[in-house]
Design a protein around this motif. Structure first.
Motif, PDB file in Angstrom:
ATOM      1  N   TYR A 106       0.851  -1.188   0.000  1.00 20.83           N
ATOM      2  CA  TYR A 106       0.000   0.000   0.000  1.00 20.83           C
ATOM      3  C   TYR A 106       0.885   1.235   0.000  1.00 20.83           C
ATOM      4  O   TYR A 106       1.759   1.375   0.857  1.00 20.83           O
ATOM      5  CB  TYR A 106      -0.918   0.016   1.226  1.00 20.83           C
ATOM      6  N   ILE A 107       0.658   2.110  -0.967  1.00 16.93           N
ATOM      7  CA  ILE A 107       1.411   3.362  -1.067  1.00 16.93           C
ATOM      8  C   ILE A 107       0.495   4.508  -0.663  1.00 16.93           C
ATOM      9  O   ILE A 107      -0.652   4.591  -1.111  1.00 16.93           O
ATOM     10  CB  ILE A 107       1.939   3.570  -2.496  1.00 16.93           C
ATOM     11  N   VAL A 108       1.006   5.364   0.202  1.00 13.20           N
ATOM     12  CA  VAL A 108       0.256   6.526   0.684  1.00 13.20           C
ATOM     13  C   VAL A 108       0.921   7.778   0.146  1.00 13.20           C
ATOM     14  O   VAL A 108       2.126   7.960   0.310  1.00 13.20           O
ATOM     15  CB  VAL A 108       0.252   6.591   2.228  1.00 13.20           C
ATOM     16  N   THR A 109       0.161   8.623  -0.524  1.00 13.76           N
ATOM     17  CA  THR A 109       0.702   9.917  -0.955  1.00 13.76           C
ATOM     18  C   THR A 109      -0.257  11.021  -0.545  1.00 13.76           C
ATOM     19  O   THR A 109      -1.476  10.866  -0.644  1.00 13.76           O
ATOM     20  CB  THR A 109       0.956   9.966  -2.468  1.00 13.76           C
ATOM     21  N   THR A 110       0.305  12.127  -0.095  1.00 12.47           N
ATOM     22  CA  THR A 110      -0.510  13.273   0.331  1.00 12.47           C
ATOM     23  C   THR A 110      -0.289  14.472  -0.587  1.00 12.47           C
ATOM     24  O   THR A 110      -0.661  15.585  -0.243  1.00 12.47           O
ATOM     25  CB  THR A 110      -0.183  13.660   1.785  1.00 12.47           C
ATOM     26  N   ARG A 111       0.330  14.230  -1.748  1.00 13.47           N
ATOM     27  CA  ARG A 111       0.528  15.309  -2.714  1.00 13.47           C
ATOM     28  C   ARG A 111      -0.678  15.352  -3.647  1.00 13.47           C
ATOM     29  O   ARG A 111      -0.971  14.373  -4.326  1.00 13.47           O
ATOM     30  CB  ARG A 111       1.817  15.081  -3.516  1.00 13.47           C
ATOM     31  N   PRO A 112      -1.401  16.481  -3.698  1.00 13.63           N
ATOM     32  CA  PRO A 112      -2.602  16.557  -4.545  1.00 13.63           C
ATOM     33  C   PRO A 112      -2.358  16.178  -6.001  1.00 13.63           C
ATOM     34  O   PRO A 112      -3.216  15.561  -6.634  1.00 13.63           O
ATOM     35  CB  PRO A 112      -3.034  18.020  -4.412  1.00 13.63           C
ATOM     36  N   THR A 113      -1.179  16.525  -6.541  1.00 16.44           N
ATOM     37  CA  THR A 113      -0.898  16.192  -7.939  1.00 16.44           C
ATOM     38  C   THR A 113      -0.801  14.676  -8.121  1.00 16.44           C
ATOM     39  O   THR A 113      -1.263  14.136  -9.135  1.00 16.44           O
ATOM     40  CB  THR A 113       0.408  16.849  -8.402  1.00 16.44           C
ATOM     41  N   ASP A 114      -0.186  13.984  -7.152  1.00 18.21           N
ATOM     42  CA  ASP A 114      -0.124  12.514  -7.201  1.00 18.21           C
ATOM     43  C   ASP A 114      -1.521  11.916  -7.130  1.00 18.21           C
ATOM     44  O   ASP A 114      -1.874  10.997  -7.877  1.00 18.21           O
ATOM     45  CB  ASP A 114       0.695  11.953  -6.028  1.00 18.21           C
ATOM     46  N   VAL A 115      -2.308  12.451  -6.189  1.00 14.22           N
ATOM     47  CA  VAL A 115      -3.657  11.923  -5.974  1.00 14.22           C
ATOM     48  C   VAL A 115      -4.506  12.104  -7.236  1.00 14.22           C
ATOM     49  O   VAL A 115      -5.245  11.197  -7.643  1.00 14.22           O
ATOM     50  CB  VAL A 115      -4.324  12.602  -4.763  1.00 14.22           C
ATOM     51  N   GLU A 116      -4.380  13.263  -7.872  1.00 11.82           N
ATOM     52  CA  GLU A 116      -5.130  13.505  -9.107  1.00 11.82           C
ATOM     53  C   GLU A 116      -4.751  12.485 -10.179  1.00 11.82           C
ATOM     54  O   GLU A 116      -5.617  11.944 -10.879  1.00 11.82           O
ATOM     55  CB  GLU A 116      -4.865  14.924  -9.616  1.00 11.82           C
ATOM     56  N   LYS A 117      -3.460  12.217 -10.303  1.00 15.09           N
ATOM     57  CA  LYS A 117      -2.990  11.259 -11.304  1.00 15.09           C
ATOM     58  C   LYS A 117      -3.505   9.850 -11.000  1.00 15.09           C
ATOM     59  O   LYS A 117      -3.948   9.122 -11.892  1.00 15.09           O
ATOM     60  CB  LYS A 117      -1.458  11.268 -11.335  1.00 15.09           C
ATOM     61  N   ILE A 118      -3.459   9.473  -9.735  1.00 14.85           N
ATOM     62  CA  ILE A 118      -3.909   8.134  -9.322  1.00 14.85           C
ATOM     63  C   ILE A 118      -5.404   7.965  -9.548  1.00 14.85           C
ATOM     64  O   ILE A 118      -5.858   6.986 -10.146  1.00 14.85           O
ATOM     65  CB  ILE A 118      -3.551   7.891  -7.840  1.00 14.85           C
ATOM     66  N   LEU A 119      -6.205   8.931  -9.076  1.00 10.70           N
ATOM     67  CA  LEU A 119      -7.661   8.787  -9.166  1.00 10.70           C
ATOM     68  C   LEU A 119      -8.174   8.943 -10.602  1.00 10.70           C
ATOM     69  O   LEU A 119      -9.254   8.465 -10.929  1.00 10.70           O
ATOM     70  CB  LEU A 119      -8.353   9.794  -8.250  1.00 10.70           C
ATOM     71  N   THR A 120      -7.373   9.603 -11.461  1.00 14.76           N
ATOM     72  CA  THR A 120      -7.747   9.742 -12.865  1.00 14.76           C
ATOM     73  C   THR A 120      -7.421   8.480 -13.655  1.00 14.76           C
ATOM     74  O   THR A 120      -8.202   8.048 -14.517  1.00 14.76           O
ATOM     75  CB  THR A 120      -7.029  10.946 -13.498  1.00 14.76           C
ATOM     76  N   ASN A 121      -6.276   7.875 -13.336  1.00 17.47           N
ATOM     77  CA  ASN A 121      -5.778   6.766 -14.159  1.00 17.47           C
ATOM     78  C   ASN A 121      -5.997   5.375 -13.567  1.00 17.47           C
ATOM     79  O   ASN A 121      -6.017   4.392 -14.312  1.00 17.47           O
ATOM     80  CB  ASN A 121      -4.278   6.961 -14.429  1.00 17.47           C
ATOM     81  N   CYS A 122      -6.120   5.286 -12.254  1.00 11.92           N
ATOM     82  CA  CYS A 122      -6.248   3.979 -11.596  1.00 11.92           C
ATOM     83  C   CYS A 122      -7.692   3.805 -11.141  1.00 11.92           C
ATOM     84  O   CYS A 122      -8.053   4.191 -10.021  1.00 11.92           O
ATOM     85  CB  CYS A 122      -5.285   3.877 -10.416  1.00 11.92           C
ATOM     86  N   LEU A 123      -8.512   3.222 -11.988  1.00 14.65           N
ATOM     87  CA  LEU A 123      -9.939   3.081 -11.688  1.00 14.65           C
ATOM     88  C   LEU A 123     -10.274   1.784 -10.973  1.00 14.65           C
ATOM     89  O   LEU A 123     -11.388   1.621 -10.479  1.00 14.65           O
ATOM     90  CB  LEU A 123     -10.745   3.180 -12.994  1.00 14.65           C
TER      91      LEU A 123
END
Length: 488
Positions: A77-94
């Protein structure tokens, strides 16, 4: 000889597993994170109970910034608190994390947990039921059940309310049935049992999560909790099945009487698609179960927490009341859609409450391909733990993050923030389908209650004094409220 064979076989299996995961392990070593032990991983760190799990997570906020990892068994499990990372993850990892597979039972084949290919099909089918014209038609229903909530508070005036969520939940469940179907809520006799079953499902699910050995499927199926979980799921399905049966009766009755059949609303719309075999009855049952829980419980919790916050901060409550009086000058006038849209300060109060206390505090996703974020490669096979609660209280984004300030959501301030610094309803194409439904329902109920009553919070001086338990959703444990009738 037998012992040597067993040892050799075990070592061989370990080597094969490590070889298959070599790419995952290689990149995971480059990500800082919690200490992990063989087989268990970092699971022992999650052994807190549902009562203190939220506190454990909150205590680790600073150490989680900006990127960290932990292992649960062989799952990274990878945890990131950077909004840019989160945007990329939630956009691409469905793809949802395999963690959600443990839900099983009542909502296994619903929008929450479905594989991406089937989720896309279901989302496309369900979207028309949440278009603006249909949502706007729900307004009068929201007003009706908000009025019933006010009547309850009039009858209970002066009595301390320590379990208001349950009362609100009954009203929001009735509201959900009335908006998503053609069924009259009174036709469903076991609505309270549905609420009890939903709570039981959440409690057992989290109990399983905190006892990592129960995540091993064959151990789980031998446990007493598994039997209790199955029983609660069966209750949930039975009530959803009852609603579907009543929907058929209601449609026939409406045809006979010549009244309008709301064929585009959620359940009748899906049943119509079932006739052309675009969706199975079992899938409808799962989607109906999810929608009833999601649309009613989250609304009840949000309303309760907003009322608590306003009881703690009476000056903010008075500003809300002044706005309500300016838009709705007489108590007899029910709020219209236009009235609700003009309650800008109330909307900001709701948003700020959801910033400090997002009802769903975490999102879990999975990637089957490498994702590059900054200097890190998040390898294929990783799970992502997106801590909404951390993003919402990040001092780099939110000055004085623990201060309750509705003006953070003035338009000029919103436009300066990155997209994923605020995601109470998730983000991207797999966000919450009921976002606008929830906001409308919450605002109508709060407007109706706060025009009639002044609310006081008993025993709490700050929102930070609220104690929480984590049952998939965040739930308060120590809220007591008093309601005083307003004079007009």
């Amino acid at each position: 000889m037998l012992l040597k064979t067993i040892i050799f076989s075990v070592l061989f299996i370990i080597i094969v597993v490590l070889w298959k995961k070599r790419w995952l392990l290689y990149h995971s070593w480059k990500i800082p994170g919690s200490f992990a032990v063989p087989l268990m991983g970092s699971a022992f760190l999650l052994s807190a109970t549902k009562d203190n799990f939220f506190d454990l997570i909150y205590r680790n906020l600073d150490s989680w910034k900006p990127v960290t990892k932990f292992w649960v068994g062989s799952q990274l499990y990878i945890v990131t608190t950077r909004p840019t990372d989160v945007e990329k993850i939630l956009t691409n990892c469905l793809t949802k994390s395999p963690f959600y597979d443990n839900l099983g039972g009542v909502i296994k084949d619903s929008l929450l947990t479905l594989k991406v290919s089937i989720w896309k099909k279901h989302r496309k089918m369900i979207n028309p039921s949440f278009k603006s014209t249909i949502l706007n038609s729900f307004h009068d229903v929201f007003v009706k059940y908000s009025r019933e909530m006010v009547k309850f508070l009039y009858d209970a005036e002066g009595n301390e309310q320590s379990d208001l969520v349950s009362v609100i939940w009954e009203k929001t469940l009735d509201s959900a049935i009335a908006t998503l179907t053609n069924v009259k809520p009174d036709a469903i006799k076991e609505r309270r049992r549905a609420i009890t079953a939903a709570t039981k499902i959440e409690e057992i699910f989290i109990q399983r999560f905190h006892n990592f050995w129960l995540l091993i499927d064959f151990i789980w199926k031998l446990s007493k909790l598994h039997e209790e979980y199955k029983a609660a799921c069966q209750i949930g399905h039975a009530i959803a099945e009852n609603i579907i049966t009543e929907e058929h009766k209601s449609s026939e009755s409406l045809k006979f009487s010549g009244d309008i059949i709301r064929s585009e609303h959620f359940l009748p719309h899906l049943l119509k698609l079932n006739q052309t075999k675009q969706i199975t009855r079992k899938e409808i049952l799962e989607e109906m179960s999810l929608m009833l829980i999601a649309s009613s419980e989250t609304t009840a919790l949000t309303v309760n927490i907003v009322l608590t916050i306003l009881g703690i901060y009476p000056d903010i409550q008075e500003k809300v009341f002044e706005e309500l009086v300016s838009v709705l000058p007489t108590i007899e006038k029910d709020p219209t859609l236009e009235d609700i849209s003009r309650l800008d300060y109330l909307k900001r109060v709701v948003k700020e409450t959801m910033r400090l206390v997002p009802i769903i505090p975490f999102i879990l996703r999975y990637t089957d391909e490498d994702i590059k974020c900054g200097s890190y490669v998040f390898p294929a096979g990783s799970n992502f733990f997106v801590p909404i609660i951390v993003l919402h209280r990040d001092s780099d984004v939110w000055p004085e993050p623990e201060k309750f300030d509705p003006d953070r959501f003035l338009y000029d301030k919103i436009t300066k923030r990155e997209h994923c610094s605020y995601i109470p309803f998730s983000f991207g194409s797999r966000n919450c389908i009921g976002l606008r439904y929830a906001m409308m329902s919450v605002k109508v109920m709060l407007a109706t209650i706060l025009r009639s009553f002044k609310v006081q919070t008993v025993g709490l001086k700050s929102w930070k004094d609220i104690q929480w338990e984590y049952l998939i959703m965040l739930k308060p444990k120590n809220i007591r409220l008093l309601f005083e009738k307003r004079a007009f």
